[in-house]
Design a protein around this motif. Structure first.
Motif, PDB file in Angstrom:
ATOM      1  N   MET A 126      -2.207  -2.455  20.271  1.00  7.80           N
ATOM      2  CA  MET A 126      -2.619  -3.801  19.890  1.00  7.80           C
ATOM      3  C   MET A 126      -3.398  -3.687  18.585  1.00  7.80           C
ATOM      4  O   MET A 126      -4.633  -3.612  18.597  1.00  7.80           O
ATOM      5  N   PRO A 127      -2.718  -3.616  17.463  1.00  9.81           N
ATOM      6  CA  PRO A 127      -3.400  -3.427  16.185  1.00  9.81           C
ATOM      7  C   PRO A 127      -4.310  -4.600  15.856  1.00  9.81           C
ATOM      8  O   PRO A 127      -3.874  -5.753  15.823  1.00  9.81           O
ATOM      9  N   LEU A 128      -5.584  -4.291  15.684  1.00  8.44           N
ATOM     10  CA  LEU A 128      -6.560  -5.304  15.328  1.00  8.44           C
ATOM     11  C   LEU A 128      -6.920  -5.131  13.861  1.00  8.44           C
ATOM     12  O   LEU A 128      -6.547  -4.163  13.214  1.00  8.44           O
ATOM     13  N   GLY A 131      -2.276   5.407  14.686  1.00 10.12           N
ATOM     14  CA  GLY A 131      -2.796   4.487  13.690  1.00 10.12           C
ATOM     15  C   GLY A 131      -1.890   4.498  12.466  1.00 10.12           C
ATOM     16  O   GLY A 131      -0.776   5.026  12.497  1.00 10.12           O
ATOM     17  N   LEU A 132      -2.376   3.929  11.359  1.00 11.94           N
ATOM     18  CA  LEU A 132      -1.554   3.873  10.158  1.00 11.94           C
ATOM     19  C   LEU A 132      -1.173   5.264   9.674  1.00 11.94           C
ATOM     20  O   LEU A 132      -0.024   5.506   9.279  1.00 11.94           O
ATOM     21  N   PHE A 187       1.206  10.865  20.121  1.00 11.49           N
ATOM     22  CA  PHE A 187       0.509  10.558  21.375  1.00 11.49           C
ATOM     23  C   PHE A 187      -0.615   9.557  21.090  1.00 11.49           C
ATOM     24  O   PHE A 187      -1.478   9.807  20.248  1.00 11.49           O
ATOM     25  N   GLU A 188      -0.598   8.434  21.801  1.00 15.11           N
ATOM     26  CA  GLU A 188      -1.587   7.381  21.618  1.00 15.11           C
ATOM     27  C   GLU A 188      -2.318   7.132  22.936  1.00 15.11           C
ATOM     28  O   GLU A 188      -1.691   7.010  23.989  1.00 15.11           O
ATOM     29  N   ARG A 189      -3.639   7.061  22.866  1.00 15.84           N
ATOM     30  CA  ARG A 189      -4.432   6.963  24.099  1.00 15.84           C
ATOM     31  C   ARG A 189      -4.295   5.620  24.815  1.00 15.84           C
ATOM     32  O   ARG A 189      -4.432   5.545  26.033  1.00 15.84           O
ATOM     33  N   SER A 232      -5.052  12.492  14.114  1.00  8.53           N
ATOM     34  CA  SER A 232      -5.041  11.245  13.353  1.00  8.53           C
ATOM     35  C   SER A 232      -5.560  10.132  14.246  1.00  8.53           C
ATOM     36  O   SER A 232      -5.068   9.003  14.197  1.00  8.53           O
ATOM     37  N   ASP A 233      -6.563  10.462  15.047  1.00  4.81           N
ATOM     38  CA  ASP A 233      -7.039   9.565  16.099  1.00  4.81           C
ATOM     39  C   ASP A 233      -8.390   8.934  15.796  1.00  4.81           C
ATOM     40  O   ASP A 233      -9.180   8.674  16.701  1.00  4.81           O
ATOM     41  N   GLY A 234      -8.662   8.672  14.529  1.00  3.95           N
ATOM     42  CA  GLY A 234      -9.778   7.819  14.174  1.00  3.95           C
ATOM     43  C   GLY A 234     -11.119   8.490  14.020  1.00  3.95           C
ATOM     44  O   GLY A 234     -11.270   9.712  14.117  1.00  3.95           O
TER      45      GLY A 234
END
Length: 496
Positions: free
Chosen positions: A56-58, A29-30, A49-51, A174-176
């Motif tokens: 696709m940034p919304l 993310g940001l 690492f991104e799941r 940093s995963d929300g």
């Protein structure tokens, strides 16, 4: 890799080759991308690492006030950021259904002279793209959904759903809002009876939001696009539990956000969703409910939200929950949290992205100041100092966001809040401005931004850090004892 929580290496660094701690960042993310862009400018190894298999940034608009300018200048992307964004100095408060402007919140001071840069806004996907270009592709690993984490005195380990494992020295979550890193960390702490009771409670949410961005429009379709500054219009419904915002962009698109304020019944209806990103079906259902709401385009033709929806590619829309919570536990051993993973702010205050970027600055400072071959105790001391430095600013932003949310809600209290905002004394405005815009953190290990300003930057403990010599241990106490409480900030938030 054998992760032994009981093992903490005791070593003489002067006899070992220099080895910087490797950082595993979970979440692109940001915040995660910003931390990666910063570490790319240092000698600290890292991987992101991104799941999701593709990013696709919304979302809608992202407003970065001048408090982020020093970082963007240090990263060398300020000029490009300015070319992609528009200046934003005003917000119109409009009431529906009559669409009358009640008042305008404006920056009456010269922002460049006061604090070094003006507020600028751009679509969230555009900011994502800018940050992603600062991170080499080989550092970003997509389709890596983290199932479990393990940490101990001699390292960290993450296991992904595709069967892969990765080792490192520091793990950054940093995963929300529904962070897998936080859930694994809290499960470990709960077993050890080290987790505060409040951290086990679910995140409360008082509203949901539909966000999106139209295709490129013409001035004939949306006349406000002809104006050089962002046209930010916040419409408040007199008879419905909704408010909606529109923003013009440098790309000649219109970003929008539609907020539904939940009561006990509607909250239960939405409680079935346990993820912050909902599917397209939920977004389309909300579009049908709110499409007839009027909007102001700067022209004579009366438009509605349905017009914006018709101009918006369906993949550009999403419906999200707006949770609000500051967790007490931000770190343990070699794992640390940042951004929405440890503090979820309501977007009404427009400070979620700013605080994610500021987390990245301060955390990167403390990581960079670690010695070679840091032991777990040294890493945890750094994380403790990071939380201590960031928490007062996060709490103030949380209070301000809650106040702005209350201002656009329905009922008598929001009306009083809007009246207070409209008639706020200058000294209160000054107190709020000082709190929000004086905190302009920088990286201590890159050339400083020395732009002269009337408003002196707030004291930043991590700006005084330096990396210790091989035989020395890091000491954060000298910097931290100077950190002061900020009574002006508290007063400002309460006044707002």
């Amino acid at each position: 890799m054998e992760i032994n929580p009981e093992v903490t290496f005791k070593h003489d660094r002067s006899l070992m080759y220099a080895k910087r701690p490797k950082v595993l960042i979970v979440g692109a993310g940001l915040g995660g991308l910003t931390l990666g862009a910063i570490l790319q400018k240092s000698d600290t190894p890292y991987e992101i690492f991104e799941r999701t298999p593709e990013i696709m940034p919304l979302g809608s608009i992202t407003n970065l006030t001048g408090v982020c300018a020093p970082l963007l200048k240090q990263l060398g992307i300020w000029d490009e950021f300015c070319s992609l964004s528009r200046k934003m100095t005003t917000m119109q408060i409009i009431t529906a259904p009559e669409m009358e402007t009640q008042f305008v919140i404006a920056d009456v001071n010269d922002p460049v002279k006061r604090y070094g840069a003006e507020s600028r806004a751009l679509p969230r996907p555009t900011l994502y793209d800018l940050l992603m270009r600062q991170v080499p592709k080989e550092r970003l690993h997509l389709g890596k959904k983290v199932l479990s984490t393990q940490q101990g005195g001699n390292g960290v380990l993450i296991r992904c759903s595709d069967g892969t494992e990765y080792e490192g020295d520091i793990l950054v979550g940093s995963d929300g809002a529904y962070s897998a890193v936080r859930q694994n960390l809290y499960a470990q702490l709960k077993k050890e009876n080290k987790l505060p009771a409040s951290d086990s409670l679910p995140m409360p949410f008082l509203n949901v939001c539909l966000v999106g961005q139209t295709r490129e429009l013409t001035v004939e379709e949306f006349p406000d696009l002809a104006k050089s500054e962002v046209q930010f219009k916040n419409v408040l419904s007199r008879d419905k539990p909704y408010s909606w915002m529109t923003f013009t962009t440098q790309e000649n698109t219109v970003c929008f956000s539609v907020f539904q304020y939940l009561n006990e019944e509607s909250s239960k209806e939405n409680d079935a969703f346990k993820n912050s990103e909902w599917g397209l079906g939920a977004a389309m259902a909300m579009c049908a409910e709110v499409g007839h709401f009027p909007i102001s385009s700067g022209g004579d033709r009366q438009l509605t939200l349905a017009d914006l929806f018709a101009w918006t590619p369906k993949e550009n829309m999403s419906k999200v929950m707006l949770e609000e919570k500051i967790f007490k536990t931000w770190y343990h051993t070699r794992t640390v949290l940042m951004g929405d993973s440890c503090h979820k702010l309501n977007p009404a205050g427009g400070s979620g992205a700013v605080n994610a970027l500021h987390d990245a600055v301060v955390l990167a400072n403390y990581i960079h100041a670690l010695p070679d071959h840091p032991i777990a105790e040294e890493i945890m001391d750094a994380f403790k100092a990071y939380r201590k430095e960031r928490l007062p600013h996060v709490q103030a932003a949380f209070n301000t966001s809650a106040a702005f949310r209350s201002m656009v809600d329905a009922g008598m209290k929001p009306k009083i809040m809007r009246y207070v905002m409209k008639n706020m004394p200058k000294w209160v405005n000054g107190a709020i401005e000082k709190r929000i815009l004086s905190n302009r953190p920088q990286l201590y290990f890159l050339p400083r931004d020395t732009t002269p300003t009337e408003m002196v930057p707030a004291y930043q403990p991590s700006l005084e850090l330096e990396r210790p010599e091989p035989k020395q241990k890091p000491n954060y106490h000298q910097q931290q004892h100077q950190q002061q409480e900020q009574p002006v900030a508290k007063e400002g938030a309460q006044a707002l």
